[in-house]
Design an enzyme around this catalytic site. Structure first.
Site, mmCIF file in Angstrom:
data_model
loop_
_atom_site.group_PDB
_atom_site.id
_atom_site.type_symbol
_atom_site.label_atom_id
_atom_site.label_comp_id
_atom_site.label_asym_id
_atom_site.label_seq_id
_atom_site.Cartn_x
_atom_site.Cartn_y
_atom_site.Cartn_z
ATOM 1 N N ARG A 274 0.886 -1.176 0.000
ATOM 2 C CA ARG A 274 0.000 0.000 0.000
ATOM 3 C C ARG A 274 0.908 1.206 0.000
ATOM 4 O O ARG A 274 1.670 1.402 0.957
ATOM 5 C CB ARG A 274 -0.903 -0.021 1.243
ATOM 6 C CG ARG A 274 -1.670 1.265 1.459
ATOM 7 C CD ARG A 274 -2.767 1.135 2.496
ATOM 8 N NE ARG A 274 -3.891 0.401 1.967
ATOM 9 C CZ ARG A 274 -5.126 0.412 2.488
ATOM 10 N NH1 ARG A 274 -5.386 1.139 3.556
ATOM 11 N NH2 ARG A 274 -6.093 -0.288 1.943
ATOM 12 N N HIS B 235 -7.225 0.532 -6.485
ATOM 13 C CA HIS B 235 -7.460 -0.363 -5.335
ATOM 14 C C HIS B 235 -8.109 -1.653 -5.863
ATOM 15 O O HIS B 235 -9.285 -1.920 -5.631
ATOM 16 C CB HIS B 235 -8.357 0.347 -4.320
ATOM 17 C CG HIS B 235 -8.325 -0.247 -2.943
ATOM 18 N ND1 HIS B 235 -7.515 -1.306 -2.596
ATOM 19 C CD2 HIS B 235 -9.016 0.074 -1.812
ATOM 20 C CE1 HIS B 235 -7.705 -1.598 -1.322
ATOM 21 N NE2 HIS B 235 -8.616 -0.791 -0.825
#
Ligand code: CP
Ligand code: NVA
Length: 305
Positions: free
Chosen positions: A99, A126
């Site tokens: 991330r 995402h």
């Protein structure tokens, strides 16, 4: 990309048939231990509840060992370059999830990685969330996706981009309402067009939601955008999903939100806690989604193309 290793930086790194295969594998509640004796590194430059926990549990359920690492522990581009962090993690792990603040960091890691790199959220995409959203929509719509329409209300952000691409790959039309300057960018529109997808953009939430089979939104201020908070709250105020807006959608339309939500901003309590909300099954599907992806990556072709 090195030596044919398959990475997942966004959903269209999969072919549509591969996406279908991942969604099918996601339903396997008792998966084989394809990661037995192996490690998976999970690097987080930003906070996470769902992504870290679902990924760790998925790796465990597949027989592997997850190692979650805060960004400042490895010091991407401070302690050593992103490439060298990645090369180091590749010595111990069979996959690397990350991330990151800047999508370009993921691309740099993927270029040198000898194992699959999976995007756990960047400023641009995402994909694991989109996988979970497709699972959620498919369940809500009785087992199929094609031919339905999803309305996205709000920011054309990382979550919106990946979901819109996932919809294009699955035959789901999208209508999106965003304030001027906050819609989907041309790059995503081009990719949707290349996939034969359909996106209708408007600045009117009512127009986007009218008759839709699902309504989805996300925070108005994403992680890393805190400096724009005041102007964003002002621009997005007319884009709250409330009961009156939901009433414009199809009678059994689902309400989706990737979470975390800022209740009272992009969505009211009445909607997110109401009978049309599927946000908790959606959160539960994060585990199935990442497990299905890892099963696909390591079950049949062991992370290689
Ligand atoms: N939806 C999602 O990615 O949640 P986290 O930020 O808590 O991981
Ligand atoms: N758009 C949000 C999603 C969080 C899961 C963010 O990037 O902060």
């Amino acid at each position: 990309m090195t030596r044919g290793v398959r990475h997942l930086l966004d959903l269209d790194d999969l072919a549509p048939a591969e996406l279908s295969a991942v969604l099918a594998l996601a339903q396997d509640e008792y998966p084989p231990h394809v990661l037995a004796g192996r490690g998976v590194a999970l690097v987080f430059q930003k906070p996470s509840a769902r992504t870290r926990n679902s990924s760790e549990v998925a790796v465990f359920q597949l027989g592997g060992h997850p190692v979650s690492i805060r960004g400042d522990e490895v010091g991407i581009d401070t302690r050593e370059t992103a490439e060298d962090v990645c090369r180091a993690l590749c010595q111990y792990h069979s996959a690397i999830g990350a991330r990151v603040l800047d999508h370009a960091v993921l691309e740099r890691m993927a270029r040198v990685a000898s194992v699959p790199v999976v995007n756990l959220l960047s400023d641009r995409a995402h994909p694991l969330q989109a996988l979970a959203d497709l699972l959620t929509l498919r369940a809500h719509w009785g087992g199929s996706l094609a031919g339905r329409r999803l309305a996205w209300v709000g920011d054309g952000n990382n979550v919106a981009r990946s979901l819109v691409i996932g919809c294009a790959m699955s035959g789901v039309a999208v209508s999106i309402a965003s304030p001027p300057g906050h819609g989907l960018d041309q790059d995503v529109l081009d990719r949707v067009a290349a996939l034969g997808g359909e996106v209708q953009a408007t600045s009117s939430p009512v127009e986007a939601v009218e008759g839709a089979d699902a309504v989805s939104t996300d925070v108005w201020v994403s992680m890393g955008q805190e400096g724009e908070e005041a102007s964003r709250l002002e621009a997005f105020r007319p884009y709250q999903v409330d009961a009156a807006l939901m009433a414009r959608a199809a009678p059994k339309a689902a309400f989706l939100h990737c979470l975390p939500a800022r209740r009272g901003e992009e969505v009211t309590d009445e909607v997110i806690d109401g009978p049309q909300s599927v946000v908790w099954p959606q959160a539960a599907n994060r585990l199935r989604a990442v497990r299905g992806l890892l099963l696909w990556m390591f079950g049949s072709h062991d992370g290689q193309a």
